[in-house]
Design a protein around this motif. Structure first.
Motif, short mmCIF file in Angstrom:
data_model
loop_
_atom_site.label_atom_id
_atom_site.label_comp_id
_atom_site.label_asym_id
_atom_site.label_seq_id
_atom_site.Cartn_x
_atom_site.Cartn_y
_atom_site.Cartn_z
N THR A 128 27.19 19.03 47.09
CA THR A 128 26.44 18.23 47.92
C THR A 128 25.09 19.39 48.33
O THR A 128 25.24 20.65 48.23
N LYS A 184 21.24 19.86 50.41
CA LYS A 184 19.97 19.27 50.91
C LYS A 184 18.53 19.83 50.08
O LYS A 184 18.67 21.00 49.58
N ASN A 191 19.60 14.44 51.59
CA ASN A 191 21.07 14.72 51.37
C ASN A 191 21.11 14.29 49.77
O ASN A 191 20.76 13.13 49.39
#
Length: 160
Positions: free
Chosen positions: A58, A60, A70
């Protein structure tokens, strides 16, 4: 859905093992991403952790200043010192499939990226690609090319 394809290739004066060691570590992606994208890996990964099939990463990212998104990708395939593939599971694209290939060459390694992506919103996605997305991706890979040369040196040009 309209899909778009981009191909990038770069030769480096390092061994296949050294290239694989660097590029198979998800945390190194931040080192070769433009600072204005405010790219941050948010997964709880260790610096020496290597990619494996099924790994979820994951992030940003800010593709447009002031807009933080995201992004989640999955490493779907890995063949050590040959290739790995990441696919978006959640994020700004309707479809994202990115192949990273590595091949030993005389005096170094050749890296190739094959990127196939699609955008949401039909005609508006096509317009966004024409006006912004395709150019932004070209800029990102151009920046990566320069950063990788800074990190590992430039592959010597062959004279003819």
């Amino acid at each position: 859905m309209k899909s778009y394809h981009l191909n990038f290739s770069q030769q480096l004066p390092i061994s296949l093992a050294e290239a694989w060691n660097f590029f198979s570590s998800p945390l190194n992606l931040a080192k070769i991403t433009p600072e204005d994208m405010a790219f941050e890996v948010t997964s709880d990964l260790k610096q020496l952790e290597k990619m494996y099939p099924g790994m979820i990463i994951t992030y940003k990212v800010s593709p447009i200043t002031g807009i933080k998104l995201n992004w989640m990708t999955e490493i779907t395939q890995v063949k050590p010192q040959e290739y790995f593939i990441d696919e978006q599971r959640f994020g700004p694209y309707q479809f994202w499939h990115h192949q990273h290939h590595f091949k030993a060459i005389e005096g170094g390694v050749e890296m190739s990226d094959i990127l196939t992506y699609g955008l949401p919103m039909g005609i508006f996605g096509k317009i966004a690609n024409s006006l912004y997305v395709a150019n932004k991706l070209q800029q990102i890979f151009s920046y990566r090319r320069k950063k990788v040369i800074e990190l590992f040196g430039d592959y010597p040009a062959t004279g003819t």
